[in-house]
Design a protein around this motif. Structure first.
Motif, PDB file in Angstrom:
ATOM      1  N   LEU A   1       2.862   7.892  -6.017  1.00 28.35           N
ATOM      2  CA  LEU A   1       3.897   7.003  -5.416  1.00 28.35           C
ATOM      3  C   LEU A   1       2.901   6.364  -4.374  1.00 28.35           C
ATOM      4  N   TYR A   2       2.059   6.917  -3.642  1.00 27.24           N
ATOM      5  CA  TYR A   2       1.258   6.027  -2.844  1.00 27.24           C
ATOM      6  C   TYR A   2       0.480   4.998  -3.453  1.00 27.24           C
ATOM      7  N   VAL A   3       0.020   5.344  -4.619  1.00 23.92           N
ATOM      8  CA  VAL A   3      -0.761   4.120  -5.536  1.00 23.92           C
ATOM      9  C   VAL A   3       0.245   3.013  -5.887  1.00 23.92           C
ATOM     10  N   ILE A   4       1.383   3.483  -6.198  1.00 28.05           N
ATOM     11  CA  ILE A   4       2.325   2.280  -6.404  1.00 28.05           C
ATOM     12  C   ILE A   4       2.517   1.365  -5.105  1.00 28.05           C
ATOM     13  N   GLY A   5       2.481   2.287  -4.083  1.00 27.19           N
ATOM     14  CA  GLY A   5       2.740   1.611  -2.655  1.00 27.19           C
ATOM     15  C   GLY A   5       1.647   0.576  -2.374  1.00 27.19           C
ATOM     16  N   ILE A   6       0.412   0.892  -2.666  1.00 29.50           N
ATOM     17  CA  ILE A   6      -0.643   0.151  -1.951  1.00 29.50           C
ATOM     18  C   ILE A   6      -0.937  -1.001  -3.066  1.00 29.50           C
ATOM     19  N   THR A   7      -0.312  -1.056  -4.272  1.00 27.59           N
ATOM     20  CA  THR A   7      -0.558  -2.355  -5.075  1.00 27.59           C
ATOM     21  C   THR A   7       0.327  -3.588  -4.384  1.00 27.59           C
ATOM     22  N   PHE A   8       1.132  -3.163  -3.391  1.00 26.40           N
ATOM     23  CA  PHE A   8       1.846  -4.363  -2.675  1.00 26.40           C
ATOM     24  C   PHE A   8       1.122  -4.809  -1.332  1.00 26.40           C
ATOM     25  N   LEU A   9       0.001  -4.117  -1.209  1.00 29.84           N
ATOM     26  CA  LEU A   9      -0.781  -4.674  -0.010  1.00 29.84           C
ATOM     27  C   LEU A   9      -1.887  -5.444  -0.043  1.00 29.84           C
TER      28      LEU A   9
ATOM     29  N   GLY B   1     -10.058  -0.363   2.905  1.00 31.73           N
ATOM     30  CA  GLY B   1      -9.699  -0.426   1.573  1.00 31.73           C
ATOM     31  C   GLY B   1      -8.288  -0.974   1.652  1.00 31.73           C
ATOM     32  N   ILE B   2      -7.383  -0.954   2.393  1.00 27.23           N
ATOM     33  CA  ILE B   2      -6.230  -1.524   2.527  1.00 27.23           C
ATOM     34  C   ILE B   2      -5.708  -2.252   3.706  1.00 27.23           C
ATOM     35  N   THR B   3      -4.790  -3.024   3.809  1.00 25.81           N
ATOM     36  CA  THR B   3      -4.042  -3.300   5.369  1.00 25.81           C
ATOM     37  C   THR B   3      -2.572  -3.324   5.049  1.00 25.81           C
ATOM     38  N   ASN B   4      -2.120  -3.568   6.029  1.00 26.39           N
ATOM     39  CA  ASN B   4      -0.578  -3.408   6.152  1.00 26.39           C
ATOM     40  C   ASN B   4       0.236  -4.433   5.631  1.00 26.39           C
ATOM     41  N   VAL B   5      -0.285  -5.466   5.313  1.00 25.01           N
ATOM     42  CA  VAL B   5       0.237  -6.541   4.980  1.00 25.01           C
ATOM     43  C   VAL B   5       0.842  -6.628   3.500  1.00 25.01           C
ATOM     44  N   PHE B   6       2.099  -7.236   3.457  1.00 26.74           N
ATOM     45  CA  PHE B   6       2.821  -7.095   1.968  1.00 26.74           C
ATOM     46  C   PHE B   6       2.353  -8.445   1.155  1.00 26.74           C
TER      47      PHE B   6
END
Lengths: 360, 260, 290
Positions: free
Chosen positions: C34-42, C49-54
């Protein structure tokens, strides 16, 4: 009559699985030392009855009493009842000795005592010297004996046997029937035995309970069940029966004249009222036919065919109603060829009324 | 119709088996080659000596064995408990749980690997043996689960009922009857899981730490670097262990058959 | 007997041991995915690695030419691998099943034994065979057939060889399980009814072993897109596969969201494939695995 305490009593047992009624209020009591057979077609609820007695299922309603004490909710390990399972359920990872000793091991019986008892049981079931074999190395009949020995290991008051001969061939079956009966007599243990084989039931039992659709159709001694079935099902399930329906035309003292169709009547013993509709069961071997009826019968028919089936001649006779009667006779040749018009009759005493009710 | 093979189909089977073994034979032969390169320069045990002195390989081998044993043990526990419990349970999300728990087996390894990389990073779990064990256990569980489950499905409930009928409590019946009967399934699942763990490159690649190199990863980096005759020696030794284990297994099972 | 099968009470009950599996599955399968699916939108971040921007940028990028080519290449490699393993695996499994039982189980044992040895160690054998100064070239030179070493390693051919080599046993065992269960009297019946051996094979044997074929194809197709190390070691990285790309996005470009998006795309791709498999065979799980 002396009232012995029943060893087992079932009171109004109901059981459903996923909304399907399997047992519909059955009641039963069995006296110590009796050989009771539950006889019925597959799916009639006999296995479920057995499992409720063993404690492997809990009834939805009703009570189970062993020696007068209620055990309805008691788990199987706490009941003095043991089971010989349909496919024997011998533990495949234990040899014969260990299988039979298992219940004693659970009860912490001393090793030497258990070993002695195992030898004793092996000799009871005539399997001396087979102790070291694994179940997979035994024949069907041998497995069955081991299963019995194992179930007897802790001297149960009641032994339940779920079609124990079902997997054996006919010859072995017949032999084992005799052995089982003899064993039961010798040990004096109460047996509750399941089968769908009527011959087996008639041969072995003291008492037969005919089961159908989750209830008992009739409970009685083998002769009683065979000679005087009380329900249509009991009559048809055991032996070759003809069910003949008719309306009481005239009722006399102790017997009645029952009309199958106008001008064709049979004599039925018993007290009836005119106009009553009844169904009669007559065994195929009890029916006779001739060019002239006896016993006051006026039942005509046409012989449709004869067939010799080894030992007996089977004759089909069509009644004016279109119903076909099956008759078996010991005489291999009949005086009357097919197509012949004959009268059908029997000794009124051998027929059993299996249904009666008001005519519409 | 006769079920026999022509010489041509026999040859085909032989050739495919040869294809299967060709690289292994080459590796075994070259592990004894004095030369580092393609030409044969005589018999030598030099690479075996170097192999045992190669602390990196030895440490990674130890890591891999530890990893495989511990993830196997954990997955036996989780997979068996799960399969046994599921067989006795009936609840709404049961199918969902079963399907989700089998995902690691169906998923391309790389997806699980990178899922763990990002997941453990955000949770700030340090990468190392712990993350490796978690990852390996996760992809081993389905093998145990499926094996035990299919054994349980095939298991006649009458065995347990017979034990209960003879006086065993539910727990006792499980230890005396169910467990011995599902043990072969647990073992075969565990063997598969062990092999998968020892072989895994992709998932380990993502979740390993600096101090916990596994053998496959070590070999991977050595192969990328170039010529590595020690690797040949290692392969030969492993082959010896595998064939030895299979030989012992067959010997034991034939002995047991004779003893009966 | 029928009564016993019905004995599943409709009541809800959960054995306590189920929780062990449930908790593990939730923590280490469901949550990470689920987390992986989440970060595809960041959006990506070079340090974290990632930011919080959608953003939906990652999904848009999927359809760019570069990624499109990788998808196509991976798909072609996976298809080619599947077809090749099927062409070799089916006859092998079929012939093997026709041997007497003892020979049969010995062949299966021989086939599976190398599995217990790390696949990298086995791939190393191919490197030794194929490299410029490897066995093949040295032998050919010694025989005077060639002057210059052939470039047979580090190309697509070598990569395909490695793929087929690594995945062939999966195909064979799946098909073999099917062929072994085959009721040969059915084949005999078709011969009896007038079919030639070839016709009987095509109209009876093959249709009856379809479940094994499809299971084998899934077991080969799915991993063949992700085995980056084969492309790395034997193909010389000439063909970028989906697996290589995902690895690079994570390890080199440090573009986690893109790597995750590629993974999800791959997942959807393989799920569709497995779904089709289930549709075709009506199987509940991958039958070949059992």
């Amino acid at each position: 009559m002396q009232m012995a305490q029943p060893i087992l009593t079932l009171e109004n047992i109901h059981k459903s699985f996923d909304g399907t009624k399997v047992l519909d209020g059955i009641s039963l009591s069995v006296l110590p030392g009796q050989f009771l057979t539950l006889l019925g077609p597959s799916g009639c609820g006999k296995t479920t009855t057995l499992r409720i007695i063993a404690g492997l299922e809990t009834p939805d309603e009703g009570r189970v009493l062993l020696n007068g004490a209620e055990v309805t909710k008691l788990p199987p390990e706490k009941r003095a009842v043991n089971t010989v399972f349909q496919n024997y359920a011998l533990f495949p990872h234990m040899n014969v000795l260990k299988n039979i000793a298992y219940p004693m091991k659970l009860r912490r019986v001393k090793k030497e005592d258990a070993a002695r008892r195992v030898e004793e049981l092996l000799s009871v079931v005539q399997l001396e010297g087979f102790g070291k074999r694994m179940p997979s190395q035994l024949s069907g009949g041998q497995r069955q004996r081991v299963a019995i020995a194992r179930a007897l290991a802790c001297d149960p008051q009641l032994l339940l046997l779920d079609e124990p001969l079902g997997a054996l061939d006919l010859q072995l079956r017949r032999q084992m029937q005799g052995e089982l009966k003899a064993l039961q007599k010798k040990l004096g243990i109460t047996f509750i035995y399941i089968t769908h084989d009527q011959e087996e039931a008639l041969n072995m039992s003291d008492l037969i309970a005919v089961m159908n659709g989750g209830h008992f159709e009739q409970i009685g001694a083998p002769e009683e069940i065979y000679e005087h079935p009380t329900t249509r099902f009991a009559a048809q399930f055991i032996g070759q029966s003809n069910i003949i329906e008719g309306v009481v035309a005239s009722a006399g003292q102790g017997s009645a004249l029952v009309e199958v169709c106008p001008g064709n009547a049979m004599v039925v013993p018993g007290a009836f009222q005119a106009g009553e509709r009844i169904a009669l069961s007559v065994r195929a071997e009890r029916i006779d036919y001739a060019d002239k009826a006896e016993y006051g019968f006026t039942l005509a028919g046409v012989i449709k065919m004869h067939s010799y089936i080894g030992g007996v001649l089977r004759t089909t006779i069509e009644l004016p109603t279109g119903q076909e009667l099956l008759i078996t006779g010991a005489n291999p040749v009949s005086k009357y060829p097919a197509g012949c018009r004959v009268f059908v009759f029997w000794d009124p005493a051998v027929a059993a009324v299996v249904e009666r009710g008001k005519a519409e | 119709m006769k079920r026999t093979n022509t010489w041509r189909s026999k040859l085909f089977v032989l050739l495919v088996l040869l294809f299967n073994y060709l690289p292994i034979i080459v590796v075994v032969v070259y592990s004894f080659n004095a030369s580092k390169y393609g030409n044969w320069e005589g018999f030598s045990l030099e690479w075996y000596e170097k192999l045992f002195r190669n602390t990196q390989i030895m440490r990674s081998l130890k890591n891999s064995l530890f990893l495989a044993v511990s993830s196997c043990a954990l997955s036996i526990l989780i997979g068996t408990a799960g399969a046994v419990g599921m067989a006795k349970s009936r609840f709404r999300a049961q199918n969902l749980l079963e399907n989700v728990s089998l995902i690691p087996m169906m998923l391309p390894e790389i997806i699980l690997g990178m899922a763990y990389l990002s997941f453990f990073s955000i949770l700030q779990v340090p990468f190392g043996m712990v993350t490796l064990i978690i990852a390996h256990t996760t992809f081993c569980v389905p093998y145990i689960f499926i094996n035990v489950q299919s054994r349980l499905v095939g298991l006649d409930p009458a065995y347990v009922e017979a034990a209960r009928d003879l006086g065993a409590t539910q727990t006792r019946a499980f230890y005396d009857v169910t467990l011995p009967l599902i043990t072969p399934a647990i073992i075969s699942g565990a063997l598969l899981a062990f092999a998968m763990s020892m072989d895994d490159v992709v998932i380990s690649f993502f979740v390993t730490g600096t101090t916990s190199n596994t053998l496959p990863l070590q070999v991977y980096s050595m192969l990328k670097m170039g010529v590595t005759p020690e690797v040949n020696a290692l392969c030969t030794l492993m082959l010896l262990v595998v064939f030895g284990a299979i030989g012992v297994f067959y010997l034991l099972s034939s002995l047991r058959r004779k003893a009966r | 007997m029928r009564e016993r099968e019905l004995s599943s009470a409709p009541k809800r009950r959960i054995a306590p041991t189920v929780w062990i599996l449930a908790i593990w599955t939730f923590l280490f399968v469901a949550l990470p995915l689920l987390y992986v699916i989440g970060i595809t939108f960041l959006e990506k971040d070079d340090v974290w690695g990632i930011t919080n921007v959608f953003t939906l940028e990652n999904y848009k990028n999927l359809f760019s030419a570069v990624y499109g080519k990788v998808f196509l290449d991976s798909f072609l490699v996976a298809i080619a691998t599947t077809v090749l393993t099927l062409l070799i695996g089916y006859p092998f499994a079929y012939f093997t099943a026709k041997f007497p039982p003892r020979v049969r189980s010995f062949i299966v044992l021989l086939l599976m034994t190398p599995f217990w040895i790390n696949s990298l160690l086995r791939l190393n054998g191919w490197i030794i065979l194929l490299k410029a100064n490897g066995v093949v070239n040295v032998s050919l030179q010694a025989l005077g057939l060639i002057d210059e070493p052939l470039k047979i390693l580090y190309n697509n051919g070598a990569m395909m060889l490695g793929m087929v080599y690594a995945l062939l046993p999966f195909m064979i065992t799946s098909i073999y399980n099917s062929v072994e269960k085959l009721d040969w009297t059915v084949v005999e019946a078709s011969r009896d009814l007038g079919a030639s051996p070839f016709k009987a094979f095509c109209t009876v044997t093959v249709p009856l072993t379809v479940p094994g074929i499809v299971a084998g194809c899934v077991l080969v197709f799915v991993p063949s897109m992700g085995l980056f190390f084969i492309s790395d070691l034997l193909g010389g990285g000439k063909t970028l596969l989906l697996g290589n790309l995902i690895k690079n996005e994570f390890m080199q470009a440090r573009n986690w969201p893109m790597g995750a998006t590629l993974s999800i795309a791959m997942l959807v791709f393989t799920t569709v494939f497995i779904y089709l498999y289930k549709k075709v065979t009506g199987a509940k799980t991958l039958g070949g695995l059992r």
